[in-house]
Scaffold this motif. Sequence first.
Motif, PDB file in Angstrom:
ATOM      1  N   ALA A 198       0.823  -1.209   0.000  1.00 51.05           N
ATOM      2  CA  ALA A 198       0.000   0.000   0.000  1.00 51.05           C
ATOM      3  C   ALA A 198       0.854   1.255   0.000  1.00 51.05           C
ATOM      4  O   ALA A 198       0.523   2.257  -0.657  1.00 51.05           O
ATOM      5  CB  ALA A 198      -0.942  -0.005   1.201  1.00 51.05           C
ATOM      6  N   GLU A 199       1.965   1.219   0.719  1.00 52.15           N
ATOM      7  CA  GLU A 199       2.848   2.386   0.775  1.00 52.15           C
ATOM      8  C   GLU A 199       3.476   2.657  -0.589  1.00 52.15           C
ATOM      9  O   GLU A 199       3.479   3.798  -1.075  1.00 52.15           O
ATOM     10  CB  GLU A 199       3.931   2.176   1.830  1.00 52.15           C
ATOM     11  CG  GLU A 199       4.873   3.363   1.972  1.00 52.15           C
ATOM     12  CD  GLU A 199       5.860   3.217   3.111  1.00 52.15           C
ATOM     13  OE1 GLU A 199       6.668   4.151   3.312  1.00 52.15           O
ATOM     14  OE2 GLU A 199       5.828   2.181   3.802  1.00 52.15           O
ATOM     15  N   ALA A 200       4.015   1.623  -1.216  1.00 52.33           N
ATOM     16  CA  ALA A 200       4.659   1.807  -2.519  1.00 52.33           C
ATOM     17  C   ALA A 200       3.647   2.208  -3.588  1.00 52.33           C
ATOM     18  O   ALA A 200       3.951   3.012  -4.477  1.00 52.33           O
ATOM     19  CB  ALA A 200       5.381   0.521  -2.923  1.00 52.33           C
ATOM     20  N   ILE A 201       2.452   1.658  -3.516  1.00 55.59           N
ATOM     21  CA  ILE A 201       1.420   2.008  -4.488  1.00 55.59           C
ATOM     22  C   ILE A 201       1.033   3.478  -4.349  1.00 55.59           C
ATOM     23  O   ILE A 201       0.896   4.204  -5.348  1.00 55.59           O
ATOM     24  CB  ILE A 201       0.187   1.104  -4.311  1.00 55.59           C
ATOM     25  CG1 ILE A 201       0.529  -0.338  -4.724  1.00 55.59           C
ATOM     26  CG2 ILE A 201      -1.001   1.621  -5.132  1.00 55.59           C
ATOM     27  CD1 ILE A 201      -0.520  -1.355  -4.325  1.00 55.59           C
ATOM     28  N   MET A 202       0.872   3.943  -3.108  1.00 55.67           N
ATOM     29  CA  MET A 202       0.504   5.337  -2.893  1.00 55.67           C
ATOM     30  C   MET A 202       1.606   6.279  -3.366  1.00 55.67           C
ATOM     31  O   MET A 202       1.323   7.356  -3.930  1.00 55.67           O
ATOM     32  CB  MET A 202       0.188   5.571  -1.418  1.00 55.67           C
ATOM     33  CG  MET A 202      -0.288   6.986  -1.100  1.00 55.67           C
ATOM     34  SD  MET A 202      -1.806   7.472  -1.994  1.00 55.67           S
ATOM     35  CE  MET A 202      -3.052   6.580  -1.064  1.00 55.67           C
ATOM     36  N   GLU A 203       2.842   5.879  -3.190  1.00 56.04           N
ATOM     37  CA  GLU A 203       3.950   6.721  -3.655  1.00 56.04           C
ATOM     38  C   GLU A 203       3.915   6.918  -5.172  1.00 56.04           C
ATOM     39  O   GLU A 203       4.324   7.965  -5.672  1.00 56.04           O
ATOM     40  CB  GLU A 203       5.286   6.089  -3.245  1.00 56.04           C
ATOM     41  CG  GLU A 203       5.583   6.179  -1.756  1.00 56.04           C
ATOM     42  CD  GLU A 203       6.850   5.441  -1.356  1.00 56.04           C
ATOM     43  OE1 GLU A 203       7.304   5.617  -0.216  1.00 56.04           O
ATOM     44  OE2 GLU A 203       7.371   4.661  -2.189  1.00 56.04           O
ATOM     45  N   GLY A 204       3.420   5.905  -5.898  1.00 57.57           N
ATOM     46  CA  GLY A 204       3.372   5.996  -7.356  1.00 57.57           C
ATOM     47  C   GLY A 204       1.994   6.291  -7.904  1.00 57.57           C
ATOM     48  O   GLY A 204       1.727   6.032  -9.084  1.00 57.57           O
ATOM     49  N   ARG A 205       1.103   6.852  -7.074  1.00 52.81           N
ATOM     50  CA  ARG A 205      -0.298   7.042  -7.483  1.00 52.81           C
ATOM     51  C   ARG A 205      -0.453   7.953  -8.695  1.00 52.81           C
ATOM     52  O   ARG A 205      -1.420   7.820  -9.453  1.00 52.81           O
ATOM     53  CB  ARG A 205      -1.117   7.598  -6.318  1.00 52.81           C
ATOM     54  CG  ARG A 205      -0.678   8.969  -5.829  1.00 52.81           C
ATOM     55  CD  ARG A 205      -1.432   9.340  -4.558  1.00 52.81           C
ATOM     56  NE  ARG A 205      -1.053  10.637  -4.002  1.00 52.81           N
ATOM     57  CZ  ARG A 205       0.026  10.853  -3.259  1.00 52.81           C
ATOM     58  NH1 ARG A 205       0.840   9.837  -2.989  1.00 52.81           N
ATOM     59  NH2 ARG A 205       0.294  12.046  -2.787  1.00 52.81           N
ATOM     60  N   ASP A 206       0.479   8.890  -8.904  1.00 55.32           N
ATOM     61  CA  ASP A 206       0.346   9.813 -10.038  1.00 55.32           C
ATOM     62  C   ASP A 206       0.496   9.105 -11.379  1.00 55.32           C
ATOM     63  O   ASP A 206       0.104   9.654 -12.421  1.00 55.32           O
ATOM     64  CB  ASP A 206       1.385  10.941  -9.937  1.00 55.32           C
ATOM     65  CG  ASP A 206       1.095  11.892  -8.786  1.00 55.32           C
ATOM     66  OD1 ASP A 206      -0.057  11.900  -8.303  1.00 55.32           O
ATOM     67  OD2 ASP A 206       2.025  12.601  -8.346  1.00 55.32           O
ATOM     68  N   GLU A 207       1.035   7.901 -11.367  1.00 49.79           N
ATOM     69  CA  GLU A 207       1.220   7.135 -12.597  1.00 49.79           C
ATOM     70  C   GLU A 207       0.101   6.128 -12.818  1.00 49.79           C
ATOM     71  O   GLU A 207       0.155   5.322 -13.743  1.00 49.79           O
ATOM     72  CB  GLU A 207       2.568   6.405 -12.560  1.00 49.79           C
ATOM     73  CG  GLU A 207       3.767   7.329 -12.408  1.00 49.79           C
ATOM     74  CD  GLU A 207       3.829   8.371 -13.524  1.00 49.79           C
ATOM     75  OE1 GLU A 207       3.576   8.003 -14.694  1.00 49.79           O
ATOM     76  OE2 GLU A 207       4.114   9.555 -13.232  1.00 49.79           O
ATOM     77  N   LEU A 208      -0.927   6.187 -11.953  1.00 53.35           N
ATOM     78  CA  LEU A 208      -1.997   5.203 -12.014  1.00 53.35           C
ATOM     79  C   LEU A 208      -3.307   5.846 -12.459  1.00 53.35           C
ATOM     80  O   LEU A 208      -3.506   7.051 -12.328  1.00 53.35           O
ATOM     81  CB  LEU A 208      -2.206   4.552 -10.643  1.00 53.35           C
ATOM     82  CG  LEU A 208      -0.996   3.873 -10.000  1.00 53.35           C
ATOM     83  CD1 LEU A 208      -1.386   3.318  -8.636  1.00 53.35           C
ATOM     84  CD2 LEU A 208      -0.416   2.792 -10.896  1.00 53.35           C
ATOM     85  N   CYS A 209      -4.203   4.982 -12.964  1.00 56.09           N
ATOM     86  CA  CYS A 209      -5.570   5.392 -13.265  1.00 56.09           C
ATOM     87  C   CYS A 209      -6.511   4.395 -12.620  1.00 56.09           C
ATOM     88  O   CYS A 209      -6.097   3.357 -12.101  1.00 56.09           O
ATOM     89  CB  CYS A 209      -5.796   5.468 -14.774  1.00 56.09           C
ATOM     90  SG  CYS A 209      -5.752   3.857 -15.603  1.00 56.09           S
ATOM     91  N   GLY A 210      -7.803   4.713 -12.646  1.00 55.48           N
ATOM     92  CA  GLY A 210      -8.779   3.773 -12.117  1.00 55.48           C
ATOM     93  C   GLY A 210      -8.911   3.843 -10.611  1.00 55.48           C
ATOM     94  O   GLY A 210      -8.615   4.853  -9.966  1.00 55.48           O
TER      95      GLY A 210
END
Length: 384
Positions: free
Chosen positions: A110-122
């Motif tokens: 969850a931490e790593a995903i949140m750090e890269g949230r700007d590169e995600l959609c959906g």
Amino acid sequence: MFTDKQLQEATALRHTLHQHPELKYQETQTAKRVAERLRALGYRVTEGIATTGVLAELDTGREGPVIAFRADMDALPIHEANTFGHRSQHEGLMHACGHDGHTATLLLAAEAIMEGRDELCGHLKLIFQPAEEGGNGADAMIKAGVLDTPRVEAIFGYHNRPGFPEGQLFVKPGPAMGGNDTFKVTIEGVSGHAAMPHLAVDPIYVGASLVQQLQGLVARHKSPLESGVITVAAFHAGDAANVIPGSAELLVNIRSDRPSSREALAGKLEQVTKGVCDAHGARFQLEHLHQIPPLANDPDWSERVLAIASEYAVSDDIQQLDYMPTMGAEDFAFYLQKVPGCFFFVGNGESAYLHNEHYDFNDRILPVAGGMFVALARGLLARR
């Protein structure tokens, strides 16, 4: 994918969870820790789902898929025999299946995903579920609506597997874990004197006959190309040497790998029980105590998980299995009945087996298991 500090913090959290195990639907402190951590990371958090469940959501604000990851939080009523520093501080309770590790894994991801949230959609949903151990917590979470609003399109989870190489990531497409049906069979006979069995209806004899006949379902009714097993796990009757008791009680556990094998075994239990009892003049009652469906991975999603694992180099050892790695049950199967997805496995190394008093989750697999969740988020929610 993870810094040394992140891995150290995840390990420390895992040890804390291991020290403070909580049984099904009693995971109050575990859920509180999980919710606090997720809020600190920036997720929208809902607590108290299906009693103690937690749902964290990341809405990127950009159109894209809706996917979900799941971890389980409950422990078992087992007295821990380990002597290391993070052993259970609650006597008679133990994280003997690695749910402490599964929870720590998803929080690490969850931490790593949140750090890269700007590169995600959906939209991403993180489901922290109570009561996997015999409480059908997955079913309760589904009924509480965790797959809805927005509707989840694919879901993923994992289990650590002792006896498989440390850090090996593997997937079994199709049937991957057994369904679990548990029944209580009460046989009503006629009590009598041990010296005059002809004046009684002996429920012990009838029950023993039933035990033998049930194995015929496995040998002669289930396809040999399918998997399944019947275990009579308890048989209680009588308490005096010179008395034929009036009743006997059996606990029957049935494992099956798919609906057809379940029907060949659990589906015929009542028919066989009636036939045996009728033949000897006994009556019976059949109570269905617990049911978890067989866990079957979607073949297409299984292939995609393996492809993403390779693309992101999640592990040095990535495998597709052609055989069922276990007949153990897992209530993640309830999710897969509702939406497609994949339940993958990560080798725990040569540790004690699950539900053993000496078991412990292997912290060295956290980067592989957590990395798989991060890779799935990046691979499936990549910004378009």
